[in-house]
Design a protein around this motif. Structure first.
Motif, PDB file in Angstrom:
ATOM      1  N   PHE A   1      -1.395  -2.345  11.953  1.00 35.20           N
ATOM      2  CA  PHE A   1       0.481  -2.404  12.781  1.00 35.20           C
ATOM      3  C   PHE A   1       0.502  -2.894  13.164  1.00 35.20           C
ATOM      4  CE2 PHE A   1      -1.376   1.334  10.130  1.00 35.20           C
ATOM      5  CZ  PHE A   1      -0.172   1.606   9.092  1.00 35.20           C
TER       6      PHE A   1
ATOM      7  N   ARG B   1     -10.861  -0.809  12.905  1.00 35.50           N
ATOM      8  CA  ARG B   1     -10.658   0.080  12.075  1.00 35.50           C
ATOM      9  C   ARG B   1     -10.327   0.625  10.456  1.00 35.50           C
ATOM     10  NH1 ARG B   1      -6.032   5.273  13.289  1.00 35.50           N
ATOM     11  NH2 ARG B   1      -5.003   3.210  13.061  1.00 35.50           N
TER      12      ARG B   1
ATOM     13  N   GLU C   1       1.074   6.831   9.273  1.00 33.58           N
ATOM     14  CA  GLU C   1       1.140   5.430   8.221  1.00 33.58           C
ATOM     15  C   GLU C   1       0.017   5.215   8.453  1.00 33.58           C
ATOM     16  OE1 GLU C   1       4.444   2.947   9.535  1.00 33.58           O
ATOM     17  OE2 GLU C   1       5.475   3.888   8.986  1.00 33.58           O
ATOM     18  N   ALA C   2      -0.710   5.317   9.554  1.00 34.94           N
ATOM     19  CA  ALA C   2      -1.915   5.201   9.606  1.00 34.94           C
ATOM     20  C   ALA C   2      -3.020   5.635   8.876  1.00 34.94           C
ATOM     21  CB  ALA C   2      -2.212   4.725  11.359  1.00 34.94           C
ATOM     22  N   ALA C   3      -2.927   6.832   9.443  1.00 36.19           N
ATOM     23  CA  ALA C   3      -3.220   8.107   8.453  1.00 36.19           C
ATOM     24  C   ALA C   3      -3.347   7.725   6.650  1.00 36.19           C
ATOM     25  CB  ALA C   3      -3.345   9.359   8.497  1.00 36.19           C
ATOM     26  N   GLN C   4      -2.679   7.404   6.416  1.00 35.84           N
ATOM     27  CA  GLN C   4      -2.396   7.293   4.764  1.00 35.84           C
ATOM     28  C   GLN C   4      -2.652   6.084   4.537  1.00 35.84           C
ATOM     29  OE1 GLN C   4       2.073   7.445   3.873  1.00 35.84           O
ATOM     30  NE2 GLN C   4       2.064   9.766   4.833  1.00 35.84           N
ATOM     31  N   SER C   5      -2.047   5.021   5.542  1.00 38.63           N
ATOM     32  CA  SER C   5      -2.838   3.575   4.965  1.00 38.63           C
ATOM     33  C   SER C   5      -3.949   3.680   5.122  1.00 38.63           C
ATOM     34  CB  SER C   5      -2.509   2.736   6.210  1.00 38.63           C
ATOM     35  OG  SER C   5      -3.760   2.465   7.139  1.00 38.63           O
ATOM     36  N   LEU C   6      -4.936   4.497   6.141  1.00 40.24           N
ATOM     37  CA  LEU C   6      -6.235   4.174   5.919  1.00 40.24           C
ATOM     38  C   LEU C   6      -7.027   4.862   4.410  1.00 40.24           C
ATOM     39  CD1 LEU C   6      -7.680   5.063   9.090  1.00 40.24           C
ATOM     40  CD2 LEU C   6      -8.026   3.411   8.502  1.00 40.24           C
ATOM     41  N   GLY C   7      -5.883   5.893   3.200  1.00 44.31           N
ATOM     42  CA  GLY C   7      -6.919   6.424   2.222  1.00 44.31           C
ATOM     43  C   GLY C   7      -6.680   7.576   2.272  1.00 44.31           C
ATOM     44  N   LEU C   8      -6.679   8.213   3.752  1.00 45.35           N
ATOM     45  CA  LEU C   8      -6.523   9.593   4.202  1.00 45.35           C
ATOM     46  C   LEU C   8      -6.147  10.628   2.627  1.00 45.35           C
ATOM     47  CD1 LEU C   8      -7.052   9.632   7.716  1.00 45.35           C
ATOM     48  CD2 LEU C   8      -8.754   9.803   5.896  1.00 45.35           C
ATOM     49  N   SER C   9      -5.884  11.898   2.210  1.00 42.11           N
ATOM     50  CA  SER C   9      -5.189  12.896   1.644  1.00 42.11           C
ATOM     51  C   SER C   9      -3.902  13.702   2.542  1.00 42.11           C
ATOM     52  CB  SER C   9      -6.017  13.444   0.649  1.00 42.11           C
ATOM     53  OG  SER C   9      -6.350  14.137   0.988  1.00 42.11           O
ATOM     54  N   TYR C  10      -2.913  14.139   1.764  1.00 40.66           N
ATOM     55  CA  TYR C  10      -2.627  14.939   2.408  1.00 40.66           C
ATOM     56  C   TYR C  10      -2.802  15.699   3.610  1.00 40.66           C
ATOM     57  CZ  TYR C  10       1.028  18.320   3.911  1.00 40.66           C
ATOM     58  OH  TYR C  10       2.343  18.787   4.679  1.00 40.66           O
TER      59      TYR C  10
ATOM     60  N   GLN D   1      -6.454  16.246   4.926  1.00 41.34           N
ATOM     61  CA  GLN D   1      -7.044  15.049   5.427  1.00 41.34           C
ATOM     62  C   GLN D   1      -6.294  14.399   6.628  1.00 41.34           C
ATOM     63  OE1 GLN D   1      -8.889  13.042   3.125  1.00 41.34           O
ATOM     64  NE2 GLN D   1     -10.821  13.496   2.540  1.00 41.34           N
TER      65      GLN D   1
ATOM     66  N   LEU E   1       2.996   2.394   1.330  1.00 46.08           N
ATOM     67  CA  LEU E   1       4.239   3.339   2.420  1.00 46.08           C
ATOM     68  C   LEU E   1       5.670   3.272   2.432  1.00 46.08           C
ATOM     69  CD1 LEU E   1       1.961   1.851   5.482  1.00 46.08           C
ATOM     70  CD2 LEU E   1       1.949   3.881   4.573  1.00 46.08           C
TER      71      LEU E   1
ATOM     72  N   ASN F   1       1.327  -1.435  -0.132  1.00 48.89           N
ATOM     73  CA  ASN F   1      -0.074  -0.039  -0.357  1.00 48.89           C
ATOM     74  C   ASN F   1       1.156   1.331  -0.412  1.00 48.89           C
ATOM     75  OD1 ASN F   1       0.863   0.311   2.592  1.00 48.89           O
ATOM     76  ND2 ASN F   1      -0.804   0.272   3.765  1.00 48.89           N
TER      77      ASN F   1
ATOM     78  N   ARG G   1      -4.690   2.280  -1.126  1.00 44.15           N
ATOM     79  CA  ARG G   1      -5.225   2.604  -0.302  1.00 44.15           C
ATOM     80  C   ARG G   1      -6.696   1.992   0.407  1.00 44.15           C
ATOM     81  NH1 ARG G   1      -0.930   7.236   1.007  1.00 44.15           N
ATOM     82  NH2 ARG G   1       1.115   6.104   0.921  1.00 44.15           N
TER      83      ARG G   1
ATOM     84  N   GLU H   1      -3.758   6.403  -3.700  1.00 48.76           N
ATOM     85  CA  GLU H   1      -5.225   6.805  -2.825  1.00 48.76           C
ATOM     86  C   GLU H   1      -6.081   4.848  -3.065  1.00 48.76           C
ATOM     87  OE1 GLU H   1      -5.893  10.796  -2.497  1.00 48.76           O
ATOM     88  OE2 GLU H   1      -4.513  11.367  -1.545  1.00 48.76           O
TER      89      GLU H   1
ATOM     90  N   PHE I   1      -5.502   6.460  16.660  1.00 46.82           N
ATOM     91  CA  PHE I   1      -5.048   8.095  16.852  1.00 46.82           C
ATOM     92  C   PHE I   1      -5.570   8.224  18.334  1.00 46.82           C
ATOM     93  CE2 PHE I   1      -7.008   7.770  12.266  1.00 46.82           C
ATOM     94  CZ  PHE I   1      -5.241   7.667  12.300  1.00 46.82           C
TER      95      PHE I   1
ATOM     96  N   VAL J   1     -12.973   9.345   3.024  1.00 49.50           N
ATOM     97  CA  VAL J   1     -12.436   8.838   2.098  1.00 49.50           C
ATOM     98  C   VAL J   1     -13.553   8.624   1.231  1.00 49.50           C
ATOM     99  CG1 VAL J   1     -11.063   8.164   1.618  1.00 49.50           C
ATOM    100  CG2 VAL J   1     -10.086   8.415   3.565  1.00 49.50           C
TER     101      VAL J   1
END
Lengths: 250, 805
Positions: free
Chosen positions: A86, A152, B701-710, B712, A53, A51, A79, A76, A92, A108
């Motif tokens: 992880f 999540r 990484e968590a935010a990115q892996s969920l597909g959030l844009s920069y 967001q 990273l 994905n 993803r 995107e 968060f 999203v």
């Protein structure tokens, strides 16, 4: 059936260090794959490439018919369809459990809040912690946090789930609750790529087990073959090392 | 070791027991915190002793022995001098003893300097400043708001009481003594204006016929003769006064009481006081929004949120009434459409350009900028033809001229103004709906909020200019003008009852005179037209009427440039058609006109609000992967942090106008505001960057892996965490910024400290009260800063959950 993830000729370097060397891997829908190997062998890097990273330098990764390139939209798009869990949960901390779960669907997937909440509650029930929805991650135990992390990811209804050593940071008492959740998920037919040292889980769930060493795939086999009749010397050594004190767990 | 202890099996768990005594409650707290060991015990005792001494001293000076109720400076000064009297006498006596011991002779000559100081004190004491009685005190005091007649009545009542007491004593003192007057109205009026009870007792009940001059002369002559014993007798004659003074020799709490208004807003024109009052009212929804989380939801939250975002701009605009000024030539032409520019007088030119902050002077028949000699050549403006547009530079300036011209044509008509107001309102509502409700709004909220922050400025100008300052709505200003003298609404007979039969303008009380001059219908308040005309004629011939109320009659007071200061000037200066006021609301120049706490709050609050938002952007910029953005951000931060605020302020106000093109001369307040904002931003950016660095990689990484844009990811995950991590540092920076605003004194703005120091305590009647003034300013800052830090502690507690990562 068409592959949902197909990797061919994948090469990756960290600076001058060659981490992944000519990886080829095809994953069919609903297939459960466990990736094992000594530390530093590139297991995590491999699934993090899926994905994006981590950026790969050579080779081709196609996920759900979309190729990973530098195109941000494609990244995107991929993803959105690939969930990831992880080692350190990475919830968060400033959001409640429920907010953690509805965030991505709302922003999203542009889902209305009410629908997102319904879905989040559904998955939180699936991982058996709906009563914690209003709490913050810091108030939960490690096992609970990891289950929230799984929920999540599921809220995005991904086609593929990547697990990056999901139980390594947990106390022994909590490993089981997470593994049980993962086994349930596997039984429902989710496509999963799991990096783990839990060989019991691999034996029980995996369709194929992949052994990696020094950035290469050394051996791929169904679990029975893999554990009973390892072919390569390196895998034999590895199994001898890790099974020394884990025989009872299996 | 026996087997029993080595092998053990637990059959029953022990129940919980109460802790030993002294291990809970206050005893435990004292033992653990204050007396945990010998060193700690000694430190505790020492600190309590030191603290107690200092605090007690201050408390005593500030509260207990202060002339708390000394409404006038006189009372305070008297108290001080009475104490000095005793003290000097004591020190003289000990000096005498010392000299006697050395010389062996009684009554040897002592230090002349001290002697002179002492006699001087007595001279002051006996001087005409010192009132001889309470009644005298009342008469001299300018603070007396009591009706003279009421005072007289009260004094008469008091006198009656004295007589009654005397009669009562003569009659043998049988029964209850005649009491004080019970007239509640008089009592209230009296209580509100009394001096210290002791002073009252002394001045009213005490020997009213105390011989000040005589006692002073006695002491002076006794000292001349080196007769300390006789001098002491003179002091004993003044004993009640001295005792009163000694009991009341502390802070003079008269400063704030009499000057709170000036401290708040300095010297706003009385007619303009509606501005700060309106701003204070507008602050209510803002505070509600900030303080009450429940009010941040739904449509109420939307409305309140919008008001909060707009507040700094509304406040700023209402307070200064800054006009949209895009071209310098617009006001010239607007003010004098029929006069060719080269034929204008200097007065007219100044007048037309006063709003713009530019001064042109005539050299060789041409108008040139005259403010900075070195740059005259560079910025000289050729206005050789009467055609204004000829001198406008092509491009942006000319376009703006065209825009403002067409804007003016719309705003000059009633319907046009209403149209603008309606459009602005609709725009506001639509914007709010967009931001709050729609999916687009949800995605773009952070950016729209910033835009909204900026767009608010323009909207507010339109609304304010249209509704408030429109002659059509003139009567509404009266509603806002809470301090307006209601004279015009009174019937003639009521007026007469209140002020006596004053028909001569000159004899009217001070506040009334202005109204009488200004009223359109003088007959309604018992002033004849002839009186009014005569009063104006007087002013025109002898121009004492000070348009700006700054105590100086100058060319600017001659608003219409006919070399006479008269009603037309006044009307024009406050009217809606003051030249150069393209957008309606009259401009109030900030320098030397208004300030005080108001300026401090404006600079502090707007600076903080801006710094927080822009600081986040800048911190992100500094971390950006794009080199251009990164270097620009870094350069800005390092550049801004590199210089002290004082130099940046001076640069922005005095140097920037030399660099900027003639169309964009900032007003001093705006320039200051921008400087404070940018300065705060640079510091805030570094603080936020610290917070950004504390965020683990896993969060990205968590935010990115969920597909959030920069964006967001940044807005939803990173920035909220980064700011919460560094709340203490943010508050630290904000407190620093808030207090740094006192530096604006260097560019002539009067903040609360400067008003106190330069305006209030330099007045003759208050000139001994600097210490009290400074303490009041310190208390003002402390209350705000302490509130801010408590707020931050509350925030930390609320977000403390973050720490349990």
């Amino acid at each position: 059936m068409e592959n949902i993830v197909s990797i061919s000729g994948l090469n990756k370097w960290f600076g001058t260090f060659h981490v992944l060397k000519d990886i080829d891997l095809a994953v069919k829908p609903k297939e459960r794959i466990v990736i094992a190997g000594p530390s530093g062998s590139g297991k995590s890097t491999l699934i993090r490439c899926i994905n994006r990273l981590e950026e790969h330098q050579r080779g081709k990764i196609v996920v759900d018919g979309v190729e990973l390139t530098n195109n941000l939209e494609q990244i995107e798009a991929i993803r959105r369809e690939v969930g990831m869990v992880f080692q350190h949960f990475n919830l968060f901390p400033h959001l409640t459990i429920l907010e953690n779960c509805i965030l991505a669907p709302m922003w999203v997937r542009k889902m209305p809040r009410k629908e997102a909440v319904d879905r989040a509650m559904y998955y939180l029930e699936r991982v058996r912690i709906p009563e914690q929805a209003a709490k913050y991650p810091g108030q939960l135990s490690g096992g609970q946090q990891q289950r929230v992390a799984i929920a999540r990811s599921l809220c995005m209804q991904p086609k593929v789930m990547l697990f990056d050593e999901p139980t390594s940071a947990l106390d022994p008492e909590m490993i089981k609750e997470v593994l049980d959740t993962m086994i349930e998920l596997a039984d429902e037919g989710m496509t999963m790529l799991v990096v783990t040292h839990e060989m019991g889980f691999a034996k029980k769930v995996a369709d194929r087990v992949i052994f990696m060493d020094q950035g290469q795939i050394v051996e791929v086999a169904p679990p029975i073959e893999f554990f009973e009749r390892p072919k390569s010397e390196r895998l034999k050594e590895f199994l001898a090392d890790i099974l020394y004190d884990k025989q009872d767990n299996a | 070791m026996s087997n029993e202890t080595f092998f053990r099996r637990l059959d029953e768990y022990l129940p919980d027991q109460a802790p030993p005594p002294g291990n809970t409650g206050p005893v435990k707290w004292l033992r653990e915190n204050l007396f945990s060991g010998p060193v700690n015990s000694i430190a505790t005792v020492l600190i309590v002793a030191i603290f107690g001494t200092v605090i007690w001293g201050f408390f005593n000076w500030f509260f207990l022995t202060s002339t708390f109720h000394g409404e006038t400076q006189q009372a305070c000064r008297m108290a001080t001098q009475a104490t000095l009297l005793e003290e000097r006498m004591g020190s003289l006596r000990s000096e005498q003893r010392r000299l006697d011991r050395i010389s062996g002779v009684e009554g040897s000559a002592f230090d002349d300097r001290r002697f002179k100081a002492f006699v001087n004190n007595l001279g002051n004491l006996a001087s005409k400043d010192i009132p001889k009685s309470y009644a005298d005190l009342l008469k001299n005091a300018d603070w007396v708001a009591l009706n003279r007649a009421e005072i007289a009545k009260y004094e008469a009542a008091q006198a009656g009481r004295l007589e009654a007491i005397e009669a009562w004593i003569e009659a043998g003192g049988v029964g209850e003594a005649p009491g004080r007057t019970r007239d509640p109205k008089l009592k209230k009026a009296y209580d509100g204006n009394t001096v210290h009870p002791d002073a009252e007792k002394f001045f009213i009940d005490g020997p009213d016929q105390l011989d000040w001059q005589g006692a002073g002369a006695t002491i002076a002559s006794a000292l001349q003769a080196r007769d300390l014993a006789k001098a002491q007798e003179g002091i004993e004659a003044l004993r009640p006064f001295v005792d009163w003074g000694k009991a009341n020799n502390g802070a003079c709490h008269t400063v704030l009481k009499k000057n709170y208004w000036q401290l708040l807003v300095n010297a706003y024109d009385r007619d303009q006081l509606w501005r700060p009052i309106l701003v204070a009212l507008l602050l209510i929804p803002v505070l509600a929004f900030v303080m009450v989380p429940r009010l941040r939801e739904g449509s109420v939250g939307m409305v309140l949120g919008i008001s909060t975002g707009l507040f700094p701009f509304v406040a700023f605009f209402v307070l200064s009434g800054m006009a949209l000024k895009l071209s310098h030539f617009e006001p010239i032409q607007g003010a004098y459409p029929n006069i060719p520019i080269e034929e204008l007088t200097q007065h007219q030119m100044d007048d037309a350009l006063a709003e713009v902050g530019l001064r042109l002077s005539r050299q060789n028949g041409q108008w040139v900028e005259g403010q900075s000699l070195e740059f005259v050549d560079q910025w000289s403006v050729r206005l050789s033809t009467g055609e204004v547009t000829d001198v406008l530079p092509a491009g942006f300036g000319r376009t703006m001229y065209g825009l403002t011209a067409s804007f003016n044509s719309v705003t000059s008509s009633e319907s046009g103004r209403l149209l603008i107001a309606a459009t602005a309102l609709v725009f506001l509502v639509v914007l709010g709906l967009l931001i709050a409700q729609t999916r687009f709004g949800r995605v773009a909220r952070p950016f729209l909020r910033f835009l909204q922050f900026v767009a608010g400025f323009a909207i507010v100008i339109a609304i304010w200019g249209t509704v408030i300052n429109n002659p059509h709505f003139e009567h509404k200003r009266g509603l806002l003008d809470l301090t307006a003298d209601p004279l015009e609404e009174l019937a003639p007979e009521e007026l007469e009852a209140k002020y006596g039969a004053h028909t001569q303008l000159g004899r009217l009380p001070k506040g009334v005179q202005l109204t009488a001059l200004m009223t359109r219908d003088p007959n309604a308040i018992g002033v004849t037209q002839a009186d009014q005309d005569a009063a104006w004629a007087d002013i025109v011939d002898n121009p004492v009427y000070d348009m700006n109320r700054d105590g100086v009659v100058n060319a600017q007071d001659d608003v219409n440039g006919d070399d006479r200061i008269n009603a037309t000037d006044l009307a024009e200066s406050r009217g809606d058609h003051a030249p150069g006021n393209i957008v309606f609301l009259t401009h109030v120049p900030v320098e030397n006109t208004w300030g005080g706490i108001l300026i401090t709050m404006i600079l502090g609050l707007i600076g903080s609000a801006f710094a927080l938002r822009a600081g986040i952007l800048l911190a992100l910029g500094r971390q950006s992967t794009l080199p251009v953005v990164r270097y620009l951000s870094t350069g800005f931060i390092e550049g801004m942090r590199g210089g002290p605020l004082i130099t940046i302020l001076i640069m922005s106000v005095f140097v920037l106008p030399l660099i900027l093109p003639i169309q964009f001369q900032p007003q001093p307040l705006v320039a200051t505001l921008v400087a404070v904002c940018l300065f705060g931003t640079a510091y805030m950016a570094e603080v936020i960057r610290g917070g950004l660095q504390a965020i683990p990689k896993g969060q990205y990484e968590a935010a990115q892996s969920l597909g959030l844009s920069y964006w967001q990811e940044t807005n939803l995950i990173i920035v909220p965490q980064a700011t919460r991590t560094v709340i203490p540092a943010i508050v630290n920076t904000l407190i620093g910024l808030f207090k740094d605003t006192t530096l604006v004194i260097v560019i002539g703005l009067l903040d609360v400290l400067t008003v106190m120091r330069n305006k209030i305590v330099t007045k003759v009647e208050w000139n001994q009260t600097l210490m009290e003034g400074l303490i009041y300013v310190a208390i003002f800052f402390f209350i705000f800063m302490f509130g801010l830090s408590r707020y931050s502690m509350w925030l930390e507690e609320r977000f403390g959950i973050l720490k349990q990562r």
